[in-house]
Structures are given as structure tokens and as C-alpha cells.
Design an enzyme around this catalytic site. Structure first.
Site, PDB file in Angstrom:
ATOM      1  N   HIS A 133      30.834 -24.195 -10.295  1.00  0.00           N
ATOM      2  CA  HIS A 133      30.794 -23.954  -8.845  1.00  0.00           C
ATOM      3  C   HIS A 133      29.520 -24.482  -8.187  1.00  0.00           C
ATOM      4  O   HIS A 133      29.449 -24.574  -6.959  1.00  0.00           O
ATOM      5  CB  HIS A 133      30.906 -22.447  -8.561  1.00  0.00           C
ATOM      6  CG  HIS A 133      32.297 -21.902  -8.631  1.00  0.00           C
ATOM      7  ND1 HIS A 133      32.994 -21.791  -9.812  1.00  0.00           N
ATOM      8  CD2 HIS A 133      33.123 -21.434  -7.659  1.00  0.00           C
ATOM      9  CE1 HIS A 133      34.180 -21.264  -9.566  1.00  0.00           C
ATOM     10  NE2 HIS A 133      34.292 -21.033  -8.272  1.00  0.00           N
ATOM     11  N   GLY A 134      28.508 -24.802  -9.009  1.00  0.00           N
ATOM     12  CA  GLY A 134      27.245 -25.268  -8.432  1.00  0.00           C
ATOM     13  C   GLY A 134      26.605 -24.183  -7.587  1.00  0.00           C
ATOM     14  O   GLY A 134      26.669 -22.994  -7.909  1.00  0.00           O
TER      15      GLY A 134
ATOM     16  N   ILE B   2      25.937   7.758 -18.710  1.00  0.00           N
ATOM     17  CA  ILE B   2      27.247   8.331 -19.026  1.00  0.00           C
ATOM     18  C   ILE B   2      28.275   7.919 -17.966  1.00  0.00           C
ATOM     19  O   ILE B   2      28.176   8.308 -16.807  1.00  0.00           O
ATOM     20  CB  ILE B   2      27.162   9.867 -19.154  1.00  0.00           C
ATOM     21  CG1 ILE B   2      26.102  10.256 -20.205  1.00  0.00           C
ATOM     22  CG2 ILE B   2      28.520  10.446 -19.488  1.00  0.00           C
ATOM     23  CD1 ILE B   2      26.301   9.630 -21.577  1.00  0.00           C
TER      24      ILE B   2
ATOM     25  N   THR C 252      25.937  -2.522 -29.044  1.00  0.00           N
ATOM     26  CA  THR C 252      25.401  -3.828 -28.664  1.00  0.00           C
ATOM     27  C   THR C 252      25.868  -4.919 -29.633  1.00  0.00           C
ATOM     28  O   THR C 252      26.350  -4.632 -30.732  1.00  0.00           O
ATOM     29  CB  THR C 252      23.861  -3.815 -28.673  1.00  0.00           C
ATOM     30  OG1 THR C 252      23.419  -3.538 -30.025  1.00  0.00           O
ATOM     31  CG2 THR C 252      23.302  -2.750 -27.731  1.00  0.00           C
TER      32      THR C 252
ATOM     33  N   LEU D 232      27.612  10.677 -25.269  1.00  0.00           N
ATOM     34  CA  LEU D 232      27.004  10.387 -26.570  1.00  0.00           C
ATOM     35  C   LEU D 232      25.601   9.798 -26.412  1.00  0.00           C
ATOM     36  O   LEU D 232      24.638  10.296 -26.990  1.00  0.00           O
ATOM     37  CB  LEU D 232      27.896   9.419 -27.361  1.00  0.00           C
ATOM     38  CG  LEU D 232      27.335   8.848 -28.659  1.00  0.00           C
ATOM     39  CD1 LEU D 232      27.081   9.962 -29.668  1.00  0.00           C
ATOM     40  CD2 LEU D 232      28.287   7.814 -29.260  1.00  0.00           C
TER      41      LEU D 232
ATOM     42  N   GLU E 119      29.218   0.529 -25.806  1.00  0.00           N
ATOM     43  CA  GLU E 119      30.066   0.765 -26.983  1.00  0.00           C
ATOM     44  C   GLU E 119      29.595  -0.051 -28.186  1.00  0.00           C
ATOM     45  O   GLU E 119      30.400  -0.540 -28.978  1.00  0.00           O
ATOM     46  CB  GLU E 119      31.539   0.528 -26.643  1.00  0.00           C
ATOM     47  CG  GLU E 119      32.024   1.517 -25.586  1.00  0.00           C
ATOM     48  CD  GLU E 119      33.526   1.614 -25.476  1.00  0.00           C
ATOM     49  OE1 GLU E 119      34.217   1.424 -26.485  1.00  0.00           O
ATOM     50  OE2 GLU E 119      33.996   1.914 -24.358  1.00  0.00           O
TER      51      GLU E 119
ATOM     52  N   GLU F 186      21.897   8.691 -25.574  1.00  0.00           N
ATOM     53  CA  GLU F 186      20.684   9.406 -25.158  1.00  0.00           C
ATOM     54  C   GLU F 186      19.521   8.419 -25.123  1.00  0.00           C
ATOM     55  O   GLU F 186      19.601   7.337 -25.715  1.00  0.00           O
ATOM     56  CB  GLU F 186      20.315  10.491 -26.179  1.00  0.00           C
ATOM     57  CG  GLU F 186      21.349  11.545 -26.390  1.00  0.00           C
ATOM     58  CD  GLU F 186      20.927  12.561 -27.453  1.00  0.00           C
ATOM     59  OE1 GLU F 186      21.709  13.451 -27.747  1.00  0.00           O
ATOM     60  OE2 GLU F 186      19.797  12.440 -27.994  1.00  0.00           O
TER      61      GLU F 186
END
Length: 390
Positions: free
Chosen positions: A342-343, A159, A369, A127, A367, A129
Site C-alpha cells: 500500500h505504500g 485479563i 509467546t 491466569l 496464549e 500475572e
């Protein structure tokens, strides 16, 4: 309305097997998937044997026949590991397969759905483009009638699964938009049709192992049997319906990824020390974990509610977009907090939260934005109010 063909007990078995597969077979090999930019063949074979290439295809066509309420539970499990795993069979079950399920003729379903459900055929949704992404109305690919055939010309971009696709579900304009409709039709184009050219595999920020590429159609000739539903006017509706359903699935996938980021954060906070004290004992770290937990719980509840509203037919417009908007944005925030917890370690390759941080960024783009979801939700709320005021 979709009728469940899988009992709750049977579905719990499917869900349990999928969770076991994801956490014991795939999670330990995440680094291999990233390093090689591909899902190993033995994992692909296992997914095929489990029926994952056709979990959302009706049983009469060889699939498991899960409805959207079951689909999202499965998606939350699949989102727990590298998103390349789900991407491998995601289009077969989702935006490509559902176009055939919802809009294909009996002959088209008989020809394609069983090999799609088994994984023998990989279907790709062509779909997007250059200049026509989340909104298909800007489509420039053309299909011109030539005798008993259609000739397709145009280019598609980003795609998914294009490098390995056997079948492209191609959206093309057959006439300018008019009062009768947008003039967009959908065609079934086998990948080996003369004039179909797949470009080089895209180099992306994340989601290693999930392959995308450009696809060019040059004088590609197909017969009337390739026209989905046997009608020129099914295209736009097929795209919108498939995308709306897919948005609930992507929202669930985001919840799964966010849950993994949360679990990694809690495990790290409970064991990593600063000055001899586990960092999870620090209140500011606990606050970050709390925000992650709240986001995950809200997202899970929202996804389940959106799936319920889709099943009953009460809301197939606002809820899918609202769920995708919230859950994909939430997953980004949870992943960001996971890196923070986690730093410096969270910024290192090989640490799961670094991968998750990169991977979930794409969920806010494909799908539809986040901006498109906001427009869909806002415009439909206003339209509903205006209708009620008449």
C-alpha cells in the site's frame, strides 16, 4: 477424543452464516468499532442469536457443539475482521469455557455452561500475572484453606473481558510445587464476590474493542463448590490443556487475518497506479503478493492438520505450539508486506491493513509467546527422541 455433534452439512450452514455476518455486517463497521473502542450492541446481539458465544460448548449444555476441526474453520472466518469481535465470545468458547467442559464437576457444568453458551454470562480466564505469563508455574496468587472455605489473594494482569466479566476462572497456588504436582488449583469466582476488584481498561497498541484489565483478589472467600473438578490438582493440567487447544484456534485466527491482509493487498495492487500503470503489474509487487499467498496457504494447511491431530489424539503438544508459532509469525509478515504494498496509504489510519498490522502483533504474545512455543516444540522433540533411544 471429541465426537462431532454437528454434521458436515449443518456446519457448512453455520460457516456460511458466519461468513455472511462477518463480511456484510461487521466489516462495514470496522471504523466504528475502532473509533468507539467497543463492538456495537446490535452486533453483539446478532452474535448471541447465532450461537457464537457457545459454538465450542457441547450441545447438552446449550452450545453448538463444534469440535476443534470445525472451530478452526470458524476462526478463520472470524479473523477476517476486527479481532474484537472474536474476543467478545472467545474466552467463553476457549480457554475459560473449555476448563469447565474438560474439568468441571457435573454441578459446575449445570450451573455455568448454559449461561456461558448463551452469552448471558461472560467468562474470563484469570491466569496471567506480573511475573507469570506464558508459563503458569511462576504463579503467585494464593488460595488458602480456611475451614469450609478458600481465601484467594493475588493480582492478575492483561485479563481479557475482565471489565465485562460475570465469572472469573482463577488460577491460584494452594501449596508449593512438590513431587505430587505444581500445587495450582482453579476456582470459579463470580465477578460480584466481595474482594474482587477490576482495574481500569488497558490502553493497547491495537485490537480496539477487545477489553483487558488487571484484576485484584483481596481476601476473596469461596466455598468448595468453586474448586474446579473438586480437586486441588486439576489446575495446572486444566491450564495446559485449555491453552494447547486455544493455540490451534489462535493460529486459525491468524490465518483469517492474514487472508484479509492479502485480499486488501491484491485489490489495492490491481487498482492503484504509479505513472499510469497499476502497481500490480510490477514484478516486485507481484513477488510480495506471492509471498503473502504462500504464507496464507501454508498456515491454513498447518492449522487444519493440527486440528486433525488434536481430534485423533495423536498430537496435543507439538502440533498446537508449532501451528501457533508459524501462523502468528506468518500473519505478522503478511501484514507487514500488506503495508508495503500500500505504500504511504498503508500507514494511514482508516486503511484496513494499518489496523491489521497493529492487531496481529498481539497474536505472537498471548496464549503463549512465540518463544514459549519454540521451547515446547523443541523440548518435546528431544524428549521423544530420548524415550525412543532407551
Amino acid at each position: 477424543m471429541t465426537t462431532a455433534e454437528v454434521s458436515d452439512d449443518d456446519f457448512q450452514d453455520i460457516l456460511g452464516q458466519t461468513r455472511h455476518f462477518v463480511r456484510t455486517a461487521v466489516v462495514p463497521r470496522e471504523q466504528e468499532i475502532l473509533a468507539e473502542d467497543r463492538v456495537p450492541d446490535d452486533l453483539r446481539d446478532q452474535a448471541m442469536k447465532m450461537g457464537l458465544f457457545g459454538y465450542a460448548i457441547p450441545q447438552q449444555w446449550g452450545g453448538l457443539g463444534l469440535h476443534i476441526g470445525q472451530d478452526v474453520e470458524l476462526a478463520m472466518e472470524l479473523g477476517y475482521t476486527c479481532l474484537a469481535l472474536r474476543s467478545m465470545f472467545g474466552t467463553n468458547n476457549g480457554i475459560a469455557g473449555q476448563v469447565l467442559v474438560g474439568f468441571g464437576t457435573d454441578e459446575q457444568k449445570s450451573r455455568w455452561l448454559e449461561p456461558i453458551a448463551s452469552g448471558e454470562v461472560v467468562a474470563s480466564f484469570a491466569l496471567t500475572e506480573p511475573g507469570a505469563g506464558s508459563n503458569p508455574s511462576g504463579l503467585k496468587t494464593k488460595a488458602i484453606r480456611d475451614g469450609a472455605s478458600w481465601v484467594i489473594d493475588g493480582s492478575k494482569q492483561y485479563i481479557t473481558n475482565a471489565p465485562v466479566a460475570d465469572l472469573f476462572i482463577v488460577f491460584a497456588r494452594t501449596r508449593p510445587a512438590d513431587d505430587a504436582g505444581p500445587g495450582i488449583a482453579v476456582f470459579l469466582v463470580p465477578a460480584d464476590t466481595p474482594g474482587v476488584e477490576v482495574g481500569a481498561k488497558d490502553a493497547k497498541m491495537g485490537q480496539e474493542g477487545a477489553w483487558t484489565a488487571d484484576v485484584t483478589f483481596t481476601d476473596v472467600r469461596v466455598g468448595d463448590e468453586a474448586l474446579i473438578g473438586g480437586s486441588e490438582d486439576h489446575g495446572y493440567r486444566a491450564a495446559m490443556t485449555s491453552l494447547a487447544r486455544g493455540r490451534i484456534h489462535i493460529a486459525a485466527l491468524a490465518v483469517g487475518a492474514a487472508q484479509r491482509a492479502l485480499d486488501e493487498s491484491v485489490a489495492y495492487a490491481a487498482t492503484a497506479t504509479q505513472g499510469g500503470t497499476p502497481i500490480g503489474n510490477f514484478q516486485l509487487v507481484q513477488a510480495m503478493l506471492a509471498d503473502q499467498q504462500a504464507g496464507v496457504m501454508a498456515g491454513r494447511a498447518m492449522v487444519r492438520d493440527a486440528a486433525r491431530l488434536w481430534l485423533t489424539g495423536e498430537d496435543r503438544r507439538i502440533a498446537p505450539s508449532a501451528a501457533k508459532l508459524f501462523c502468528t509469525e506468518m500473519a505478522g509478515e503478511v501484514a507487514d508486506l500488506a503495508v508495503q504494498v500500500h505504500g504511504g496509504a498503508g500507514y494511514m489510519r482508516g486503511v484496513p491493513v494499518e489496523r491489521i498490522y497493529r492487531e496481529v502483533r498481539l497474536l505472537r504474545l498471548y496464549e503463549g509467546t512465540s518463544e514459549i512455543q519454540r521451547l515446547i516444540v523443541g523440548s518435546n522433540l528431544v524428549k521423544a527422541a530420548q524415550r525412543d533411544a532407551r
